[in-house]
Design an enzyme around this catalytic site. Sequence first.
Site, PDB file in Angstrom:
ATOM      1  N   LYS A  30       0.838  -1.210   0.000  1.00  0.00           N
ATOM      2  CA  LYS A  30       0.000   0.000   0.000  1.00  0.00           C
ATOM      3  C   LYS A  30       0.869   1.255   0.000  1.00  0.00           C
ATOM      4  CE  LYS A  30      -1.819   1.649   4.031  1.00  0.00           C
ATOM      5  NZ  LYS A  30      -1.482   3.072   4.194  1.00  0.00           N
ATOM      6  N   ASN A  31       1.865   1.292   0.886  1.00  0.00           N
ATOM      7  CA  ASN A  31       2.630   2.527   1.049  1.00  0.00           C
ATOM      8  C   ASN A  31       3.604   2.802  -0.097  1.00  0.00           C
ATOM      9  OD1 ASN A  31       1.262   3.015   3.365  1.00  0.00           O
ATOM     10  ND2 ASN A  31       2.982   2.640   4.766  1.00  0.00           N
TER      11      ASN A  31
ATOM     12  N   CYS B  21      -5.576  13.134  13.506  1.00  0.00           N
ATOM     13  CA  CYS B  21      -5.763  11.732  13.170  1.00  0.00           C
ATOM     14  C   CYS B  21      -5.544  10.917  14.427  1.00  0.00           C
ATOM     15  CB  CYS B  21      -4.860  11.320  12.027  1.00  0.00           C
ATOM     16  SG  CYS B  21      -3.395  10.445  12.440  1.00  0.00           S
TER      17      CYS B  21
ATOM     18  N   ARG C 180       0.343  14.461  13.511  1.00  0.00           N
ATOM     19  CA  ARG C 180       0.827  14.196  12.139  1.00  0.00           C
ATOM     20  C   ARG C 180       0.762  15.428  11.232  1.00  0.00           C
ATOM     21  NH1 ARG C 180      -1.055   8.294  10.058  1.00  0.00           N
ATOM     22  NH2 ARG C 180       0.757   8.480   8.726  1.00  0.00           N
TER      23      ARG C 180
ATOM     24  N   ASP D 210       4.738   0.652  12.016  1.00  0.00           N
ATOM     25  CA  ASP D 210       3.545  -0.024  11.504  1.00  0.00           C
ATOM     26  C   ASP D 210       3.448  -1.479  11.961  1.00  0.00           C
ATOM     27  OD1 ASP D 210       2.704   2.267  10.307  1.00  0.00           O
ATOM     28  OD2 ASP D 210       3.196   1.684   8.259  1.00  0.00           O
TER      29      ASP D 210
ATOM     30  N   ARG E 198      -8.650  -0.572   4.883  1.00  0.00           N
ATOM     31  CA  ARG E 198      -7.810   0.439   4.228  1.00  0.00           C
ATOM     32  C   ARG E 198      -6.472  -0.151   3.826  1.00  0.00           C
ATOM     33  NH1 ARG E 198      -6.254   4.793   7.814  1.00  0.00           N
ATOM     34  NH2 ARG E 198      -4.841   4.942   6.074  1.00  0.00           N
TER      35      ARG E 198
END
Length: 426
Positions: free
Chosen positions: A22-23, A117, A122, A306, A398
């Site tokens: 994803k990233n 968030c 952030r 993460d 997500r």
Amino acid sequence: MERLLIRGGNSLDGDIRISGAKNAALPIMAGTLLADGPSVIGNIPDLHDITTTMELLGRMGVRLTVDERMRVEIDPRSLTNCHAPYEMVKTMRASILVLGPLLARYGEADVSLPGGCAIGTRPVNLHVEGLRALGAEISVENGYIRARCSRLKGARLVMDLVTVTGTENLMMAAALADGTSVIENAAREPEVVDLANYLNAMGAKISGAGTDTITVEGVERMQGAHYDVLPDRIETGTFLVAAAMTRGRIRVKNTAPPLLDSLIAKLRDCGADIAIGDDWIALDMDGRRPKAVNVRTAPYPAFPTDMQAQLCALNAVADGVGMVTETVFENRFMHILEIQRMGAEVKLEGHTAISTGVEYLTGAPVMATDLRASASLVLAGLVAKGDTLVDRIYHIDRGYECIEEKLAQLGADIRRMPGELAVNHA
Ligand code: UD1
């Protein structure tokens, strides 16, 4: 709202295929805006954040075509506006990644500020300061970053702290600037390298990606390119931790083992037997209970933030006391309160979660608060006695492709439940 129902107790066993990262996919899709023609991006994971990015590009007038293998052709030639609206950015902070490319290629961008968030403030100040140093005029009006420039000019950009999307935004902007830019204290994440490889395939001249100094020699134009996104190291890591917690045995395929060194070292510390091939990793706990581990998150190549929540879940059922320290984000321990409700003995001291592992957790209704926190609750559910119902799983959708299907394929008892029907009391 959909939920995941997990009946704990099964050891994971089998092979699983890892999706694209994803990233890496998100910045690469934003990077397609830099080109004069279409790009075709392969190994795109089927995730909500990807759909959001497609919608965002679509609203700018960009033409997107998806084939049955999730290869996406992105043609920016039909772009009609350079606007990233609040309702999109608030659902996905990574929308900020269109700022650099739009500005560099079209001289303008209006991108909503992301706002708060769940894992801390952030901010995006370093993105903005870097673009200003490249010559952009930037103001904040009505909650939007309003950026304008003629051609950007190469500059030396010294980043105050290591930021992944900040490095990516500036690398993309500098790619079309006049002259050479040097990004110092750049993020070294593999996803930054993947983006640089894609941009170079488009005609950019970027060297040093993967080190803390990236040099970008600006070019006048870039063409579209065909590119396959690298495998997702966080998805890989999540399945490995799940297997370790459930005392199981799995092989993750289509992954990139060298990108997981820090996690593999921790899993070996916790007692896992690990074998590594070119594109696979096999983990075998041989029915043993994992030992608790100490972990400190930091930018790559250190232990990824993460994976922090998943390691907290592992420590919750491991043998001994384990300490997990978060240094990247200020408020990334929301999962701790939920795991406590499942019987975990864990306390927070500043930025450190200290766990004394229990033999087993007990199932409970729990609430996902962010993407990786929700993954940790699913892992906790796999080793809990009884049923765990994880609510708000839009967070997990997500970032994880078909998580319940993949876990079920490995033997987990997990089901997606439809949302509760609204009760009309009138
Ligand atoms: C990216 C990843 C995310 C991961 C994070 C850290 C994507 C799409 N997301 O997020 O999954 O958890 O890296 O590895 O790639 N900061 C500032 N000012 C800025 C930018 C960042 O103060 O302008 C701070 C942040 O608040 C945070 C730290 O820098 O404390 C690192 O954040 P950053 O690397 O920017 O995270 P993201 O790029 O948003």
